[in-house]
Design a protein around this motif. Structure first.
Motif, PDB file in Angstrom:
ATOM      1  N   HIS A 110      -1.180  13.158   1.770  1.00 40.64           N
ATOM      2  CA  HIS A 110       0.103  12.300   1.750  1.00 40.64           C
ATOM      3  C   HIS A 110       0.666  12.552   2.993  1.00 40.64           C
ATOM      4  N   ALA A 111       0.262  11.866   4.193  1.00 38.33           N
ATOM      5  CA  ALA A 111       1.041  12.111   5.596  1.00 38.33           C
ATOM      6  C   ALA A 111       1.052  10.659   5.990  1.00 38.33           C
ATOM      7  N   PRO A 112       1.647   9.615   5.109  1.00 41.41           N
ATOM      8  CA  PRO A 112       1.966   8.199   5.592  1.00 41.41           C
ATOM      9  C   PRO A 112       2.214   7.936   7.060  1.00 41.41           C
ATOM     10  N   GLY A 113       3.135   8.636   7.613  1.00 44.55           N
ATOM     11  CA  GLY A 113       3.526   8.390   8.990  1.00 44.55           C
ATOM     12  C   GLY A 113       2.185   8.833   9.804  1.00 44.55           C
ATOM     13  N   LEU A 114       1.234   9.899   9.536  1.00 42.48           N
ATOM     14  CA  LEU A 114       0.308  10.015  10.481  1.00 42.48           C
ATOM     15  C   LEU A 114      -0.928   8.846  10.275  1.00 42.48           C
ATOM     16  N   VAL A 115      -0.872   8.607   9.120  1.00 45.11           N
ATOM     17  CA  VAL A 115      -2.203   7.634   8.723  1.00 45.11           C
ATOM     18  C   VAL A 115      -1.734   6.197   9.423  1.00 45.11           C
ATOM     19  N   LEU A 116      -0.718   5.836   9.627  1.00 45.64           N
ATOM     20  CA  LEU A 116      -0.278   4.686  10.364  1.00 45.64           C
ATOM     21  C   LEU A 116       0.010   4.665  11.589  1.00 45.64           C
ATOM     22  N   SER A 117       0.275   6.022  12.330  1.00 48.52           N
ATOM     23  CA  SER A 117       0.081   6.184  13.562  1.00 48.52           C
ATOM     24  C   SER A 117      -1.246   6.126  14.216  1.00 48.52           C
ATOM     25  N   ALA A 118      -2.368   6.320  13.389  1.00 45.12           N
ATOM     26  CA  ALA A 118      -3.844   6.369  13.932  1.00 45.12           C
ATOM     27  C   ALA A 118      -4.389   5.005  13.612  1.00 45.12           C
ATOM     28  N   VAL A 177      -7.938   6.075  15.703  1.00 43.41           N
ATOM     29  CA  VAL A 177      -8.635   7.056  15.276  1.00 43.41           C
ATOM     30  C   VAL A 177      -9.231   7.022  13.915  1.00 43.41           C
ATOM     31  N   PRO A 178     -10.247   7.107  13.483  1.00 39.33           N
ATOM     32  CA  PRO A 178     -10.916   7.035  12.219  1.00 39.33           C
ATOM     33  C   PRO A 178     -10.315   7.800  11.343  1.00 39.33           C
ATOM     34  N   LEU A 205       2.570  -2.614  13.793  1.00 43.41           N
ATOM     35  CA  LEU A 205       1.090  -2.550  13.985  1.00 43.41           C
ATOM     36  C   LEU A 205       0.275  -4.018  13.975  1.00 43.41           C
ATOM     37  N   GLN A 206       1.187  -4.945  13.960  1.00 39.32           N
ATOM     38  CA  GLN A 206       0.713  -6.467  14.485  1.00 39.32           C
ATOM     39  C   GLN A 206      -0.535  -6.697  13.299  1.00 39.32           C
ATOM     40  N   THR A 207      -0.132  -6.447  12.022  1.00 41.08           N
ATOM     41  CA  THR A 207      -1.067  -6.810  10.998  1.00 41.08           C
ATOM     42  C   THR A 207      -0.572  -7.391   9.741  1.00 41.08           C
ATOM     43  N   ASP A 208      -1.235  -7.932   9.057  1.00 39.76           N
ATOM     44  CA  ASP A 208      -0.833  -8.553   7.780  1.00 39.76           C
ATOM     45  C   ASP A 208      -1.377  -7.933   6.520  1.00 39.76           C
ATOM     46  N   ALA A 209      -2.076  -6.863   6.831  1.00 32.80           N
ATOM     47  CA  ALA A 209      -2.657  -6.051   5.595  1.00 32.80           C
ATOM     48  C   ALA A 209      -2.008  -5.470   4.874  1.00 32.80           C
ATOM     49  N   PRO A 210      -2.025  -5.479   3.510  1.00 30.14           N
ATOM     50  CA  PRO A 210      -0.943  -4.811   2.725  1.00 30.14           C
ATOM     51  C   PRO A 210      -0.721  -3.461   2.839  1.00 30.14           C
ATOM     52  N   LEU A 211       0.468  -2.995   2.725  1.00 29.07           N
ATOM     53  CA  LEU A 211       1.058  -1.425   3.292  1.00 29.07           C
ATOM     54  C   LEU A 211       0.021  -0.498   2.419  1.00 29.07           C
ATOM     55  N   GLY A 212      -0.293  -0.959   1.270  1.00 26.52           N
ATOM     56  CA  GLY A 212      -0.916   0.237   0.523  1.00 26.52           C
ATOM     57  C   GLY A 212      -2.403   0.538   1.184  1.00 26.52           C
ATOM     58  N   LYS A 213      -3.059  -0.673   1.686  1.00 28.94           N
ATOM     59  CA  LYS A 213      -4.456  -0.548   2.261  1.00 28.94           C
ATOM     60  C   LYS A 213      -4.222   0.246   3.519  1.00 28.94           C
ATOM     61  N   MET A 214      -3.193   0.159   4.212  1.00 31.30           N
ATOM     62  CA  MET A 214      -3.109   0.929   5.525  1.00 31.30           C
ATOM     63  C   MET A 214      -2.892   2.111   5.309  1.00 31.30           C
ATOM     64  N   ASN A 238      -4.168   3.952   2.853  1.00 33.00           N
ATOM     65  CA  ASN A 238      -5.491   4.395   2.420  1.00 33.00           C
ATOM     66  C   ASN A 238      -6.434   4.939   3.673  1.00 33.00           C
ATOM     67  N   GLY A 239      -5.799   4.501   4.977  1.00 32.16           N
ATOM     68  CA  GLY A 239      -6.940   4.995   6.050  1.00 32.16           C
ATOM     69  C   GLY A 239      -8.059   3.878   6.095  1.00 32.16           C
ATOM     70  N   ASP A 240      -8.911   4.507   6.777  1.00 30.88           N
ATOM     71  CA  ASP A 240     -10.385   3.857   6.908  1.00 30.88           C
ATOM     72  C   ASP A 240     -11.214   4.216   5.717  1.00 30.88           C
ATOM     73  N   ARG A 241     -10.850   5.167   4.893  1.00 27.97           N
ATOM     74  CA  ARG A 241     -11.575   5.565   3.726  1.00 27.97           C
ATOM     75  C   ARG A 241     -10.574   6.626   3.099  1.00 27.97           C
ATOM     76  N   SER A 242     -10.415   6.707   1.783  1.00 24.30           N
ATOM     77  CA  SER A 242      -9.856   7.509   0.897  1.00 24.30           C
ATOM     78  C   SER A 242     -10.660   8.099  -0.354  1.00 24.30           C
ATOM     79  N   PHE A 243     -10.187   9.448  -0.397  1.00 29.69           N
ATOM     80  CA  PHE A 243     -10.757  10.055  -1.657  1.00 29.69           C
ATOM     81  C   PHE A 243      -9.729  10.488  -2.546  1.00 29.69           C
ATOM     82  N   ILE A 244      -9.617  10.395  -3.624  1.00 25.56           N
ATOM     83  CA  ILE A 244      -8.795  10.751  -4.890  1.00 25.56           C
ATOM     84  C   ILE A 244      -9.106  12.136  -5.395  1.00 25.56           C
ATOM     85  N   TYR A 245      -8.427  13.226  -5.478  1.00 28.15           N
ATOM     86  CA  TYR A 245      -8.635  14.056  -6.094  1.00 28.15           C
ATOM     87  C   TYR A 245      -8.014  14.083  -7.703  1.00 28.15           C
TER      88      TYR A 245
END
Length: 242
Positions: free
Chosen positions: A2-10, A14-15, A58-67, A69-76
């Motif tokens: 749960h670090a959405p700002g960091l995920v969006l910045s990367a 960065v993968p 970020l100059q993208t049209d990807a859904p916010l939720g997809k972004m 989730n980063g490049d890959r996500s694992f759900i505990y």
């Protein structure tokens, strides 16, 4: 976690691997499902404003939720408890990190253990009425011989009880815990109260007795999740380094 700002910045720099509970990892959609009813009328408008700002920066049209989730996500979590599960695309669940948990042991009738915050308003009432053991200890030890676990609805405790086949009395203090509790109710392994009285606690304790057989059967059905998936996460990270 749960670090959405960091995920969006990367994003595209960065993968990024997102690891967290189902509450912390949103589904890869543009408009998030409503979890609180009635929903504040301005919530959809605020979400649209956030999404628009992120897409512009970020100059993208990807859904916010997809972004998010980063490049890959694992759900505990487990799919059975994930209130976003119908909106996810190919989710990767990894159970909980403390698995495996002991299963199949015969509980001692009336033997309860409670994991409650001492600041909980009904803390003393629960203690006087149900007389559970209150000593904090690792769940693998706390669960031995227990016929009931009383807790606030934290995800790790909820899933641990589910995998160990122990009925639960859930006393939520906020929305995330309440959502977890309602999922457990649907599975038939728990009872819940938001503001219990003495009378209600007595009734709910009695109602957990029929949950014993259901909890045992659920533990058998969910046995596939009762092991440690850390290697799965590590392998996923290593793949992004190739």
């Amino acid at each position: 976690d749960h670090a959405p700002g960091l995920v969006l910045s990367a994003h595209k720099r960065v993968p990024t691997v997102v690891v967290g509970s189902h509450f912390a990892v949103p589904p890869p959609v543009e408009v998030f499902p409503v979890l609180r009813f009635p929903a504040p009328p301005e919530s959809l408008e605020r979400q649209a404003q956030v999404s628009q700002a992120v897409q512009q920066v970020l100059q993208t049209d990807a859904p916010l939720g997809k972004m998010l989730n980063g490049d890959r996500s694992f759900i505990y979590s487990l799919p059975e408890l994930d209130y976003y599960r119908f909106w996810r695309v190919h989710p990767e669940y990894v159970g909980i990190h403390i698995a495996p948990l002991p299963t199949g042991k015969r509980p001692v009738p009336g033997s309860a253990w409670a994991y409650l915050n001492a600041s909980y308003p009904q803390y003393d009432l629960v203690n006087r009425t149900l007389k559970p053991e209150l000593e904090f200890k690792p769940l693998q030890e706390a669960f031995v011989d227990r016929s009931l676990v009383i807790h606030h609805g934290g995800l790790t405790t909820a899933i641990a009880c589910l995998l160990a086949g122990i009925p639960q009395l859930v006393l939520p203090r906020h929305l995330e815990q309440e959502l977890n509790a309602r999922a457990l109710l649907r599975l038939g392994v728990a009872q819940m109260s938001l503001a219990p009285t003495w009378e209600e606690l007595v009734v709910l304790q009695a109602k957990t007795i029929p949950c014993v057989a259901i909890a045992h059967n659920q533990a058998i059905q969910l046995a596939q999740w009762n092991h440690n998936f850390t290697d799965t996460i590590v392998d996923g990270c290593l793949q992004l380094l190739d």
